[in-house]
Motif scaffolding. Structure first.
Motif, mmCIF file in Angstrom:
data_model
loop_
_atom_site.group_PDB
_atom_site.id
_atom_site.type_symbol
_atom_site.label_atom_id
_atom_site.label_comp_id
_atom_site.label_asym_id
_atom_site.label_seq_id
_atom_site.Cartn_x
_atom_site.Cartn_y
_atom_site.Cartn_z
ATOM 1 N N GLN A 182 -10.297 -26.849 6.355
ATOM 2 C CA GLN A 182 -11.712 -28.044 6.983
ATOM 3 C C GLN A 182 -11.492 -29.696 7.035
ATOM 4 O OE1 GLN A 182 -15.635 -26.667 5.524
ATOM 5 N NE2 GLN A 182 -16.743 -27.941 6.478
ATOM 6 N N CYS A 183 -11.156 -30.154 6.203
ATOM 7 C CA CYS A 183 -11.281 -30.945 5.299
ATOM 8 C C CYS A 183 -9.582 -32.294 5.815
ATOM 9 C CB CYS A 183 -11.881 -31.937 4.026
ATOM 10 S SG CYS A 183 -11.178 -31.124 2.721
ATOM 11 N N ALA A 184 -8.409 -31.282 6.003
ATOM 12 C CA ALA A 184 -7.162 -30.884 5.430
ATOM 13 C C ALA A 184 -6.324 -31.466 4.162
ATOM 14 C CB ALA A 184 -6.447 -32.063 6.674
ATOM 15 N N PRO A 190 -7.886 -31.181 -4.692
ATOM 16 C CA PRO A 190 -9.336 -30.888 -4.051
ATOM 17 C C PRO A 190 -10.395 -31.385 -3.217
ATOM 18 C CG PRO A 190 -9.537 -32.735 -5.573
ATOM 19 C CD PRO A 190 -8.495 -32.511 -5.444
ATOM 20 N N CYS A 191 -10.641 -30.301 -2.145
ATOM 21 C CA CYS A 191 -11.461 -30.774 -0.589
ATOM 22 C C CYS A 191 -12.153 -32.357 -1.126
ATOM 23 C CB CYS A 191 -12.588 -29.631 -0.575
ATOM 24 S SG CYS A 191 -11.639 -28.083 -0.462
ATOM 25 N N LYS A 192 -12.119 -32.418 -0.246
ATOM 26 C CA LYS A 192 -13.239 -33.644 0.418
ATOM 27 C C LYS A 192 -14.392 -34.096 0.151
ATOM 28 C CE LYS A 192 -8.507 -35.921 2.428
ATOM 29 N NZ LYS A 192 -8.010 -36.154 3.799
ATOM 30 N N THR A 193 -15.585 -33.431 -0.545
ATOM 31 C CA THR A 193 -16.843 -33.161 -0.383
ATOM 32 C C THR A 193 -17.623 -34.125 -1.581
ATOM 33 O OG1 THR A 193 -16.656 -31.783 -2.126
ATOM 34 C CG2 THR A 193 -16.187 -31.145 0.202
ATOM 35 N N LEU A 194 -18.371 -34.370 -1.593
ATOM 36 C CA LEU A 194 -19.012 -34.975 -2.365
ATOM 37 C C LEU A 194 -19.163 -34.573 -4.325
ATOM 38 C CD1 LEU A 194 -23.016 -35.808 -0.713
ATOM 39 C CD2 LEU A 194 -20.459 -37.636 -1.384
ATOM 40 N N ARG A 202 -11.398 -22.600 3.467
ATOM 41 C CA ARG A 202 -10.245 -22.640 2.544
ATOM 42 C C ARG A 202 -10.264 -21.333 0.996
ATOM 43 N NH1 ARG A 202 -8.295 -28.178 -1.196
ATOM 44 N NH2 ARG A 202 -5.751 -28.007 -1.945
ATOM 45 N N ARG A 203 -11.194 -21.385 0.786
ATOM 46 C CA ARG A 203 -10.988 -20.049 0.042
ATOM 47 C C ARG A 203 -10.617 -18.799 0.523
ATOM 48 N NH1 ARG A 203 -14.050 -20.267 -4.837
ATOM 49 N NH2 ARG A 203 -15.293 -22.025 -5.434
ATOM 50 N N LEU A 204 -11.153 -18.437 2.251
ATOM 51 C CA LEU A 204 -10.748 -17.267 3.324
ATOM 52 C C LEU A 204 -8.738 -17.895 3.536
ATOM 53 C CD1 LEU A 204 -14.122 -17.428 5.715
ATOM 54 C CD2 LEU A 204 -13.711 -15.943 3.814
ATOM 55 N N ALA A 205 -8.896 -19.079 3.488
ATOM 56 C CA ALA A 205 -6.924 -18.803 3.960
ATOM 57 C C ALA A 205 -6.658 -18.715 3.100
ATOM 58 C CB ALA A 205 -7.210 -20.486 4.588
ATOM 59 N N ALA A 206 -6.892 -18.843 1.599
ATOM 60 C CA ALA A 206 -6.332 -18.915 0.133
ATOM 61 C C ALA A 206 -6.459 -17.406 -0.041
ATOM 62 C CB ALA A 206 -7.012 -19.852 -1.640
ATOM 63 N N SER A 207 -7.431 -16.691 0.144
ATOM 64 C CA SER A 207 -7.565 -14.889 0.317
ATOM 65 C C SER A 207 -6.754 -14.393 1.282
ATOM 66 C CB SER A 207 -8.462 -14.108 0.069
ATOM 67 O OG SER A 207 -9.829 -14.972 0.788
#
Length: 269
Positions: A182-184, A190-194, A202-207
């Motif tokens: 989603q955020c590359a 860590p993901c680029k979130t606030l 990313r959780r789905l891709a890791a699983s």
């Protein structure tokens, strides 16, 4: 550094630049070097300054107090090396204050050249997972001329295939083992979130699960229009309910006014 010690240090400098040393000079240098002791490192700093050629050929060298500080610090840091020496613990137990004092003394002794530097020996090594992953792609261990420089870079295997060890050998679990779709965000970051949360994709891709396909612009706009229409309908209903409540309240007030008028007429009669 005391005034008399500053005068001796200026005497060393005068041997190189032929300066005149007076009482005012000694006082000023003692004030500038009040936190620097007069020791062999201080005089060595003077010798190092004049032993280094000037930046511009032919320029006259003239040492200042800050030159003494910087060169003395460089001499002491060279003895310490790139890392601090290992701590030599006493045989008996020590308090926190005793540890701080002893640690400072040991570092100062190494920096002054009074004790040899004992570097900290690093134990252990790379994890078994990392080692197996690298050797499976042609890495030959620490004796390989590429050494650990291959880690974090691309590496050519014996079969000529180019691989990236950072992508082959990953963590055993967790969503950070894959790049965020989603955020590359790269692997391990860590993901680029606030709030530094991990994106669901990313959780789905890791699983190993495939993330839900992204909506097209048309579908997203239609879903947004439907949501706004539902909000407008709810607002209209709320307005009708509020109007009915106000009308009922007005009716009740009218009945009360009429009843009060009748009571007033009856009282007057």
């Amino acid at each position: 550094m005391k005034k008399s010690e500053a005068a001796k240090l200026l005497g060393h400098a005068a041997a190189f630049d032929n300066r005149t040393v007076g009482e005012v000079d000694a006082t000023a240098w003692a004030s500038a070097l009040h936190d620097v002791p007069f020791d062999d490192d201080a005089t060595a700093a003077v010798a190092r300054y004049y032993g280094t050629p000037p930046e511009r050929p032919g320029e006259r060298l003239w040492i200042q107090p800050h030159h003494v500080k910087s060169h003395r610090l460089a001499i002491r840091q060279e003895r310490l090396g790139t890392t601090l020496p290992g701590y030599v613990a006493p045989a008996e137990l020590e308090t926190g204050a005793e540890f701080i004092a002893r640690r400072k003394q040991q570092i100062d002794a190494v920096a002054s050249g009074l004790a040899p530097a004992r570097p900290v020996l690093l134990k252990g090594g790379m994890s078994r997972q990392l080692y197996d992953g690298l050797t499976a792609h042609g890495w030959q261990g620490l004796d390989d001329e590429r050494g650990l420089a291959a880690v974090g870079r691309t590496m050519v295997t014996a079969s000529g295939k180019t691989v990236d060890p950072a992508r082959v050998v990953r963590r055993q679990s967790g969503p950070l083992i894959v790049e965020c779709p989603q955020c590359a965000a790269p692997i391990g970051r860590p993901c680029k979130t606030l709030r530094n949360r991990v994106h669901g994709a990313r959780r789905l891709a890791a699983s190993g699960e495939a993330p839900a396909p992204r909506e097209s612009v048309e579908v997203a706009e239609a879903r947004r229009a439907g949501y706004l229409a539902r909000l407008a309908e709810q607002a209209r209903r709320d307005a009708l309910v509020q109007f009915a409540e106000r009308a009922q309240y007005a009716g009740d007030l009218a009945q009360l006014a009429e009843q009060a008028q009748r009571w007033q007429s009856e009282a007057a009669a």
